[in-house]
Scaffold this motif. Structure first.
Motif, PDB file in Angstrom:
ATOM      1  N   ALA A 333      69.050 -74.480 -36.587  1.00  0.00           N
ATOM      2  CA  ALA A 333      69.518 -73.979 -37.880  1.00  0.00           C
ATOM      3  C   ALA A 333      68.844 -72.657 -38.233  1.00  0.00           C
ATOM      4  CB  ALA A 333      69.263 -75.022 -38.964  1.00  0.00           C
ATOM      5  N   HIS A 334      67.527 -72.591 -38.017  1.00  0.00           N
ATOM      6  CA  HIS A 334      66.786 -71.364 -38.317  1.00  0.00           C
ATOM      7  C   HIS A 334      67.294 -70.200 -37.472  1.00  0.00           C
ATOM      8  CE1 HIS A 334      63.376 -68.802 -39.381  1.00  0.00           C
ATOM      9  NE2 HIS A 334      63.214 -68.577 -38.088  1.00  0.00           N
ATOM     10  N   ALA A 335      67.525 -70.440 -36.186  1.00  0.00           N
ATOM     11  CA  ALA A 335      67.995 -69.383 -35.284  1.00  0.00           C
ATOM     12  C   ALA A 335      69.376 -68.876 -35.695  1.00  0.00           C
ATOM     13  CB  ALA A 335      68.024 -69.897 -33.849  1.00  0.00           C
ATOM     14  N   ALA A 336      70.179 -69.766 -36.280  1.00  0.00           N
ATOM     15  CA  ALA A 336      71.531 -69.393 -36.696  1.00  0.00           C
ATOM     16  C   ALA A 336      71.569 -68.842 -38.119  1.00  0.00           C
ATOM     17  CB  ALA A 336      72.461 -70.599 -36.592  1.00  0.00           C
ATOM     18  N   GLY A 337      70.404 -68.740 -38.774  1.00  0.00           N
ATOM     19  CA  GLY A 337      70.351 -68.253 -40.140  1.00  0.00           C
ATOM     20  C   GLY A 337      70.858 -69.249 -41.157  1.00  0.00           C
ATOM     21  N   GLU A 338      70.843 -70.534 -40.803  1.00  0.00           N
ATOM     22  CA  GLU A 338      71.339 -71.582 -41.692  1.00  0.00           C
ATOM     23  C   GLU A 338      70.190 -72.229 -42.453  1.00  0.00           C
ATOM     24  OE1 GLU A 338      73.329 -74.197 -39.026  1.00  0.00           O
ATOM     25  OE2 GLU A 338      74.929 -72.771 -38.529  1.00  0.00           O
ATOM     26  N   ASP A 339      70.535 -73.013 -43.436  1.00  0.00           N
ATOM     27  CA  ASP A 339      69.568 -73.705 -44.282  1.00  0.00           C
ATOM     28  C   ASP A 339      68.931 -74.862 -43.512  1.00  0.00           C
ATOM     29  OD1 ASP A 339      68.166 -75.036 -46.247  1.00  0.00           O
ATOM     30  OD2 ASP A 339      69.835 -75.165 -47.658  1.00  0.00           O
ATOM     31  N   VAL A 340      67.600 -74.823 -43.349  1.00  0.00           N
ATOM     32  CA  VAL A 340      66.924 -75.846 -42.539  1.00  0.00           C
ATOM     33  C   VAL A 340      66.720 -77.160 -43.292  1.00  0.00           C
ATOM     34  CG1 VAL A 340      65.739 -74.088 -41.174  1.00  0.00           C
ATOM     35  CG2 VAL A 340      64.587 -75.106 -43.168  1.00  0.00           C
ATOM     36  N   GLY A 341      67.050 -77.173 -44.570  1.00  0.00           N
ATOM     37  CA  GLY A 341      66.921 -78.406 -45.347  1.00  0.00           C
ATOM     38  C   GLY A 341      68.236 -78.866 -45.931  1.00  0.00           C
ATOM     39  N   PRO A 343      71.837 -80.764 -46.637  1.00  0.00           N
ATOM     40  CA  PRO A 343      72.244 -82.174 -46.516  1.00  0.00           C
ATOM     41  C   PRO A 343      72.858 -82.491 -45.161  1.00  0.00           C
ATOM     42  CG  PRO A 343      72.880 -81.297 -48.662  1.00  0.00           C
ATOM     43  CD  PRO A 343      72.381 -80.142 -47.861  1.00  0.00           C
ATOM     44  N   ALA A 344      73.622 -81.558 -44.596  1.00  0.00           N
ATOM     45  CA  ALA A 344      74.260 -81.818 -43.302  1.00  0.00           C
ATOM     46  C   ALA A 344      73.218 -81.991 -42.202  1.00  0.00           C
ATOM     47  CB  ALA A 344      75.218 -80.678 -42.960  1.00  0.00           C
ATOM     48  N   LEU A 345      72.196 -81.131 -42.190  1.00  0.00           N
ATOM     49  CA  LEU A 345      71.147 -81.248 -41.179  1.00  0.00           C
ATOM     50  C   LEU A 345      70.399 -82.568 -41.338  1.00  0.00           C
ATOM     51  CD1 LEU A 345      68.733 -78.529 -39.927  1.00  0.00           C
ATOM     52  CD2 LEU A 345      67.816 -80.740 -40.634  1.00  0.00           C
ATOM     53  N   LEU A 346      70.079 -82.932 -42.555  1.00  0.00           N
ATOM     54  CA  LEU A 346      69.342 -84.174 -42.787  1.00  0.00           C
ATOM     55  C   LEU A 346      70.178 -85.387 -42.402  1.00  0.00           C
ATOM     56  CD1 LEU A 346      67.594 -83.261 -46.145  1.00  0.00           C
ATOM     57  CD2 LEU A 346      66.554 -83.404 -43.876  1.00  0.00           C
ATOM     58  N   ARG A 347      71.486 -85.328 -42.615  1.00  0.00           N
ATOM     59  CA  ARG A 347      72.353 -86.429 -42.156  1.00  0.00           C
ATOM     60  C   ARG A 347      72.322 -86.547 -40.646  1.00  0.00           C
ATOM     61  NH1 ARG A 347      75.846 -84.590 -46.357  1.00  0.00           N
ATOM     62  NH2 ARG A 347      77.021 -83.317 -44.859  1.00  0.00           N
ATOM     63  N   ARG A 348      72.344 -85.420 -39.942  1.00  0.00           N
ATOM     64  CA  ARG A 348      72.289 -85.462 -38.474  1.00  0.00           C
ATOM     65  C   ARG A 348      70.967 -86.048 -37.991  1.00  0.00           C
ATOM     66  NH1 ARG A 348      74.885 -80.374 -38.969  1.00  0.00           N
ATOM     67  NH2 ARG A 348      72.949 -79.233 -38.557  1.00  0.00           N
ATOM     68  N   TYR A 349      69.876 -85.649 -38.648  1.00  0.00           N
ATOM     69  CA  TYR A 349      68.565 -86.181 -38.251  1.00  0.00           C
ATOM     70  C   TYR A 349      68.519 -87.698 -38.425  1.00  0.00           C
ATOM     71  CZ  TYR A 349      63.586 -87.310 -38.505  1.00  0.00           C
ATOM     72  OH  TYR A 349      62.355 -87.898 -38.304  1.00  0.00           O
ATOM     73  N   GLN A 350      68.957 -88.188 -39.561  1.00  0.00           N
ATOM     74  CA  GLN A 350      68.930 -89.633 -39.779  1.00  0.00           C
ATOM     75  C   GLN A 350      69.843 -90.351 -38.797  1.00  0.00           C
ATOM     76  OE1 GLN A 350      68.276 -91.782 -43.508  1.00  0.00           O
ATOM     77  NE2 GLN A 350      70.484 -92.209 -43.498  1.00  0.00           N
ATOM     78  N   ALA A 351      71.016 -89.781 -38.509  1.00  0.00           N
ATOM     79  CA  ALA A 351      71.949 -90.411 -37.570  1.00  0.00           C
ATOM     80  C   ALA A 351      71.376 -90.477 -36.161  1.00  0.00           C
ATOM     81  CB  ALA A 351      73.270 -89.641 -37.565  1.00  0.00           C
ATOM     82  N   GLU A 352      70.562 -89.485 -35.787  1.00  0.00           N
ATOM     83  CA  GLU A 352      69.941 -89.491 -34.457  1.00  0.00           C
ATOM     84  C   GLU A 352      68.781 -90.472 -34.375  1.00  0.00           C
ATOM     85  OE1 GLU A 352      68.670 -85.792 -32.852  1.00  0.00           O
ATOM     86  OE2 GLU A 352      70.646 -84.826 -33.015  1.00  0.00           O
ATOM     87  N   ARG A 353      67.958 -90.521 -35.425  1.00  0.00           N
ATOM     88  CA  ARG A 353      66.684 -91.204 -35.289  1.00  0.00           C
ATOM     89  C   ARG A 353      66.652 -92.640 -35.814  1.00  0.00           C
ATOM     90  NH1 ARG A 353      65.076 -91.128 -31.855  1.00  0.00           N
ATOM     91  NH2 ARG A 353      63.106 -92.013 -32.555  1.00  0.00           N
ATOM     92  N   ARG A 354      67.370 -92.918 -36.886  1.00  0.00           N
ATOM     93  CA  ARG A 354      67.212 -94.246 -37.472  1.00  0.00           C
ATOM     94  C   ARG A 354      67.730 -95.357 -36.555  1.00  0.00           C
ATOM     95  NH1 ARG A 354      68.994 -97.818 -41.476  1.00  0.00           N
ATOM     96  NH2 ARG A 354      67.226 -98.598 -42.699  1.00  0.00           N
ATOM     97  N   PRO A 355      68.895 -95.228 -35.913  1.00  0.00           N
ATOM     98  CA  PRO A 355      69.340 -96.307 -35.016  1.00  0.00           C
ATOM     99  C   PRO A 355      68.393 -96.541 -33.839  1.00  0.00           C
ATOM    100  CG  PRO A 355      71.170 -94.868 -35.593  1.00  0.00           C
ATOM    101  CD  PRO A 355      69.925 -94.190 -36.065  1.00  0.00           C
ATOM    102  N   ASP A 356      67.838 -95.462 -33.285  1.00  0.00           N
ATOM    103  CA  ASP A 356      66.932 -95.590 -32.140  1.00  0.00           C
ATOM    104  C   ASP A 356      65.679 -96.355 -32.534  1.00  0.00           C
ATOM    105  OD1 ASP A 356      65.829 -95.011 -29.500  1.00  0.00           O
ATOM    106  OD2 ASP A 356      64.568 -93.537 -30.502  1.00  0.00           O
ATOM    107  N   ALA A 357      65.090 -95.980 -33.668  1.00  0.00           N
ATOM    108  CA  ALA A 357      63.879 -96.675 -34.117  1.00  0.00           C
ATOM    109  C   ALA A 357      64.185 -98.117 -34.488  1.00  0.00           C
ATOM    110  CB  ALA A 357      63.263 -95.937 -35.307  1.00  0.00           C
ATOM    111  N   LEU A 358      65.315 -98.348 -35.140  1.00  0.00           N
ATOM    112  CA  LEU A 358      65.688 -99.709 -35.527  1.00  0.00           C
ATOM    113  C   LEU A 358      65.891-100.590 -34.302  1.00  0.00           C
ATOM    114  CD1 LEU A 358      66.335-101.629 -37.838  1.00  0.00           C
ATOM    115  CD2 LEU A 358      68.717-100.834 -37.746  1.00  0.00           C
ATOM    116  N   MET A 359      66.487-100.028 -33.259  1.00  0.00           N
ATOM    117  CA  MET A 359      66.674-100.782 -32.020  1.00  0.00           C
ATOM    118  C   MET A 359      65.329-101.165 -31.400  1.00  0.00           C
ATOM    119  SD  MET A 359      68.536 -99.652 -28.456  1.00  0.00           S
ATOM    120  CE  MET A 359      67.194 -98.540 -28.046  1.00  0.00           C
ATOM    121  N   MET A 360      64.370-100.228 -31.405  1.00  0.00           N
ATOM    122  CA  MET A 360      63.069-100.524 -30.826  1.00  0.00           C
ATOM    123  C   MET A 360      62.301-101.537 -31.669  1.00  0.00           C
ATOM    124  SD  MET A 360      61.167-100.125 -28.232  1.00  0.00           S
ATOM    125  CE  MET A 360      61.899 -98.712 -27.400  1.00  0.00           C
TER     126      MET A 360
END
Length: 410
Positions: A333-341, A343-360
């Motif tokens: 996001a930073h390299a593309a000049g986009e907002d690093v905080g 809502p879309a970025l935070l949704r992607r982060y949660q979608a990537e990480r929460r299922p993996d941690a929950l599975m473990m």
């Protein structure tokens, strides 16, 4: 007028996850600040204290990319093989066991044992030299978030403005609490103990995981060339031991001679004569999972987001997966000049990480329930199951790659 500083990301907590995130963001050119309530002075390598981390292959890659791995002051010990077996205290482990060999899965070891003191020295050495990173330690701050970013009012009166604030403060994260994010928790009624011991026979870079009725016992190889006090034995390993609270408290109160006998009862003659070295450390065993990983202008990482039973040794490694995901998303996001905080970025982060941690978390919980009993028919079934996995190469490979933090398919 109080000074207002600007940055892109503010990280609360300079433990292994928070400090590595700061280094990973810096490597991607993202300005950030890191705060910790404890001081982070330059450190000489202190005496061995008995603590070590099992760092998976994927986690090593995160530490390498962040410029931390090469600054470790001691050489990590590779784990080339793992034996998994069901057992009972005072008896030989079941011969229906499961042997993992790293060479059957990848060119690299399963992971490396890194002493806690060595990782802390490497992190503390790396933080001050990172371009674009402001370090505030010791320092605390009040955090206020709005639609455009987060304002951190530092204890000394200065203010820090960031697009995104990350909580990496541990399981009792004040940032998580301030955002009103609840958590699901489970108390195992156990205490985990970690430490190290010297031993007579070489470990040959192999680890042992024994599933005992009261809780798992693991032996993890350490390098032999370190100084281990006055021990006359040439080799060394770390141990992880889980027991009920009452038994654990009795074990922790024992002198080294009595504790040695208890270790030997669990380990058997696997490594010959043994002798405890360093301190014994303990902590209550609980599972915790945040109901959300994000809120407005905020993300959680590491133990602030999740905690699990140590039966698979994956807690810190899951935290490093958070680091990889968040650093990649924010860096792009930073390299593309986009907002690093955003809502879309935070949704992607949660979608990537929460299922993996929950599975473990679910997998470690299921393992603890399956192996944490001494019911005869269940014990027989799990021993047969372990032996069956040992004879199914594809399934065995999948388990091994998961432990290494690699995709299931090469």
């Amino acid at each position: 007028m109080n000074q207002t500083l600007e940055t892109e990301v503010a990280i609360l907590g300079a433990g292994p996850v928070g400090a590595t995130l700061a280094a990973a963001l810096s490597a991607r050119g993202v300005p950030c600040a890191i705060l910790d309530a404890a001081p982070l002075p330059p450190m000489e390598l202190q005496g061995f204290d008995g603590r070590a981390y099992a760092i998976a292959l994927a986690s090593r890659r995160v530490l390498e990319a962040a410029g931390i791995w090469d600054r470790l002051p001691t050489t990590p010990c590779p784990i080339q093989g793992i034996k998994v077996a069901d057992g009972r205290i005072g008896e030989r482990p079941s011969s229906l066991d499961l042997d993992f060999e790293a060479a059957e899965v990848a060119e690299d070891p399963f992971g490396w044992m890194v002493e806690a003191r060595a990782l802390r020295v490497a992190l503390n050495a790396r933080l001050p030299e990172l371009p674009g990173v402001q370090v505030f330690a010791p320092m605390t701050a009040e955090v206020a978030r709005d639609a455009d970013g987060a304002t951190l009012t530092l204890r000394d009166g200065r203010r820090l403005r960031a697009r995104l604030v990350v909580g990496a403060e541990g399981r009792n994260s004040p940032l998580r609490a301030s955002a009103g994010i609840g958590s699901a928790r489970h108390d195992y009624g156990q205490i985990g103990m970690v430490g190290a011991f010297a031993h007579e026979k070489p470990h040959n870079n192999r680890a042992l995981e024994l599933f005992l009725p009261a809780g798992p016992f693991a032996q993890l190889p350490l390098n032999d060339q370190h100084e281990f006090g006055t021990s006359h034995l040439p080799h060394a390993s770390a141990f992880v031991l889980a027991e009920s609270r009452g038994v654990a408290q009795r074990l922790l109160a024992m002198d080294d001679a009595r504790f040695k006998r208890e270790l030997q009862r669990r380990l058997g003659d696997w490594l010959g004569e043994i002798e405890p070295i360093g301190r014994r450390w303990s902590y209550p065993l609980t599972a915790m999972h945040a109901l959300r990983y994000t809120a407005e202008r905020m993300a959680l990482a590491g133990d602030s987001a999740h905690g699990m039973h140590p039966i698979a040794g994956q807690g810190l490694n899951i935290g490093f997966r958070d680091v990889e995901s968040l650093a990649r998303l924010v860096g792009d996001a930073h390299a593309a000049g986009e907002d690093v905080g955003s809502p879309a970025l935070l949704r992607r982060y949660q979608a990537e990480r929460r299922p993996d941690a929950l599975m473990m978390i679910g997998a470690t919980h299921a393992l603890e329930k399956l192996f944490g009993n001494d019911i005869g028919v269940v014990r027989l079934a799990r021993r047969l199951g372990i032996a069956a996995v040992d004879r199914i190469p594809a399934l065995k490979r999948a388990f091994a790659r998961q432990a290494m933090g690699l995709p299931l398919r090469a």
